[in-house]
Scaffold this active site. Structure first.
Site, PDB file in Angstrom:
ATOM      1  N   GLU A 127       0.821  -1.225   0.000  1.00  0.00           N
ATOM      2  CA  GLU A 127       0.000   0.000   0.000  1.00  0.00           C
ATOM      3  C   GLU A 127       0.853   1.273   0.000  1.00  0.00           C
ATOM      4  O   GLU A 127       0.516   2.267  -0.650  1.00  0.00           O
ATOM      5  CB  GLU A 127      -0.929  -0.006   1.222  1.00  0.00           C
ATOM      6  CG  GLU A 127      -1.972   1.086   1.236  1.00  0.00           C
ATOM      7  CD  GLU A 127      -2.911   1.023   0.035  1.00  0.00           C
ATOM      8  OE1 GLU A 127      -3.750   0.125  -0.017  1.00  0.00           O
ATOM      9  OE2 GLU A 127      -2.785   1.884  -0.866  1.00  0.00           O
ATOM     10  N   LYS A 203       5.233   3.768 -10.193  1.00  0.00           N
ATOM     11  CA  LYS A 203       3.922   3.687  -9.536  1.00  0.00           C
ATOM     12  C   LYS A 203       2.806   3.348 -10.526  1.00  0.00           C
ATOM     13  O   LYS A 203       1.933   2.536 -10.231  1.00  0.00           O
ATOM     14  CB  LYS A 203       3.630   5.009  -8.817  1.00  0.00           C
ATOM     15  CG  LYS A 203       4.540   5.253  -7.615  1.00  0.00           C
ATOM     16  CD  LYS A 203       4.382   6.682  -7.120  1.00  0.00           C
ATOM     17  CE  LYS A 203       5.228   6.961  -5.895  1.00  0.00           C
ATOM     18  NZ  LYS A 203       5.293   8.396  -5.593  1.00  0.00           N
TER      19      LYS A 203
HETATM   20  N1  HSE Z   1       9.338  10.656  -3.696  1.00  0.00           N
HETATM   21  C1  HSE Z   1       8.002  10.220  -3.682  1.00  0.00           C
HETATM   22  C2  HSE Z   1       7.103  11.378  -4.063  1.00  0.00           C
HETATM   23  C3  HSE Z   1       7.658   9.713  -2.309  1.00  0.00           C
HETATM   24  O1  HSE Z   1       7.578  12.511  -4.085  1.00  0.00           O
HETATM   25  O2  HSE Z   1       5.933  11.167  -4.356  1.00  0.00           O
HETATM   26  C4  HSE Z   1       6.448   8.871  -2.265  1.00  0.00           C
HETATM   27  O3  HSE Z   1       6.517   7.775  -3.084  1.00  0.00           O
END
Ligand code: HSE
Length: 433
Positions: A127, A203
């Protein structure tokens, strides 16, 4: 319900956040009290840490936790790729469920990791790997499962959204704002992953696998970051009624392939009309818009990075495991665990269709807009608007916004435009939604 005993590997921004949640006196569900930290593995035990720790929790060998038969769950929050991947695989093989915030590892080695978890009858929960504190993985695995997902589009990197918001609203300097994002614990250890779009690509790869059910070849996601964004593009976009955000996009494509689902996936800085809900997502916040049938459109919104929000997602995964371990079921929950159920592939860059923004620097001479328009027309690229926004010392800046067109046709038009004697330079190109 018995205690859920965990070993934490890594004690940086997220690790300390987990410790704080588990030791806090917040008014939360009593089940949280049943999570017990057995040990925390770190590189350097003697490092000065801004946190008061119970005695003897820190150790310097993660294997001691992986091989400790008392431990049910390994929490991997050390970051990095190769070592973290080894630790996750070793833990699964030692029949420990794993909770990880490591999107880089899951995006690259997810299929090996999911298969190992299935083979050893344990879970790997992720998550915190996507969008910090926003619950998105579990909804895709469970609550949305009765819907056919058609499209996911989101702002899924907090650091770049923080930088772009400050550049837009406060005319802030890019480098200084990046430093501030690092100081606040939003950016990755190596912030090029954020600003070059790789973090968002990791992601969207993970989200697409969960949404569409097939393995995604992470390396074929067309990825651009915000490091080339010019303040002029932000100003022009604003003038024309748009905000610029780093978007991650994943959509079912109609290109027919019987054996494999075609997907259009890309990451890039994009113009969003100011009335669009994603345009209003500012600062470190993330938002993910999901279009599915029969549900329709939903948007999840909230803090996408930072110690507390990300740690809260890790702890919610541990709670899921605690509940499932305590039931002592002979088979795993098929939705909470994850297995691929079809083949997917990303369509070729030239087949992707989207709207585009182009800024061209050229001589301020008669007929140049006509020539540019002509070249687009010849390549079947339909123009939504074309304007001259700045003219000084015989130079003009022309901004074009196209309708949705194929990348192939758009690239051919650009070649022609570059070759025009009046054109000095194509200064920037962005996507539009
Ligand atoms: N470096 C990532 C961001 C942290 O700035 O979204 C969270 O995944």
């Amino acid at each position: 319900m018995g205690k859920c005993k965990i070993g934490i590997i890594g004690f940086g921004t997220v690790g300390t956040g987990i410790y704080r949640i588990l030791k806090s006196r917040n008014d939360v569900h009593p089940i949280l009290k049943d999570i017990e930290i057995v040990g925390i593995a770190v590189k350097n035990i003697n490092k000065n840490r801004n946190i008061e720790l119970e005695n003897n929790l820190l150790i310097d060998d993660p294997n001691k936790l992986i091989n400790d038969s008392n431990i049910d769950v390994i929490v991997e929050v050390m970051g990095g790729t190769d070592m973290a991947k080894d630790i996750i695989l070793k833990s699964l093989k030692a029949r420990k469920s794993v909770v990880t915030a490591n999107k880089a590892v899951i995006a690259r080695y997810g299929s090996e990791i999911y298969a190992t978890a299935a083979k050893y009858g344990v879970y790997v929960l992720t998550e915190a790997a996507v969008c910090g504190g926003i619950p998105i993985i579990e909804p895709l695995k469970r609550s949305l499962k009765s819907n056919q997902i058609n499209k996911i589009v989101g702002i899924i990197n907090g650091t770049t959204n923080f930088i772009l918001s400050k550049m837009t609203n406060e005319k802030a300097d890019y480098e200084e704002t990046l430093k501030l994002a690092q100081k606040l614990g939003f950016a990755e250890f190596d912030p090029t992953a954020d600003v070059e779009g790789h973090d968002a690509a990791d992601k969207i790869s993970i989200l697409s696998e969960l949404a569409f059910g097939g393995r995604i070849n992470r390396d074929s996601i067309s990825t651009e970051g915000i490091n080339q964004i010019n303040i002029k593009d932000i100003e022009y976009a604003n003038k024309l009624g748009f905000e610029i955000k780093l978007l991650a996009f994943s959509e079912r494509n109609t290109i027919n392939n019987k054996n494999s689902l075609s997907l259009n996936i890309w990451v890039g800085p994009s113009l969003i009309p100011k009335y669009h809900p994603l345009a209003k997502v500012d600062g470190v916040n993330n938002a993910i818009l999901i279009e599915s049938y029969p549900l329709g459109e939903i948007m999840l919104y909230g803090p996408g990075a930072g110690s507390g929000p990300t740690a809260a997602s890790v702890v919610s995964d541990i709670l899921n495991l605690q509940a499932s371990l305590s039931k002592n079921l002979p088979t795993k929950d098929p939705l909470l665990s994850f297995n691929f159920w079809r083949d997917c592939h990303i369509i070729d860059f030239n087949q992707i269709s989207k709207k585009n923004y182009l800024r061209i620097i050229c001589l301020d001479s008669p007929g140049v807009i006509g020539k540019i328009g002509d070249l687009f027309g010849k390549n079947d690229v339909s123009i939504e608007s074309i304007v001259q926004l700045d003219a000084s010392e015989n130079k003009a800046e022309i901004v074009v916004i196209t309708h949705e067109v194929s990348n192939g046709n758009f690239e051919k038009s650009k070649e022609g435009i570059r070759a025009l004697p009046e054109v000095e330079l194509i200064a920037s190109q962005l996507s539009c939604i």
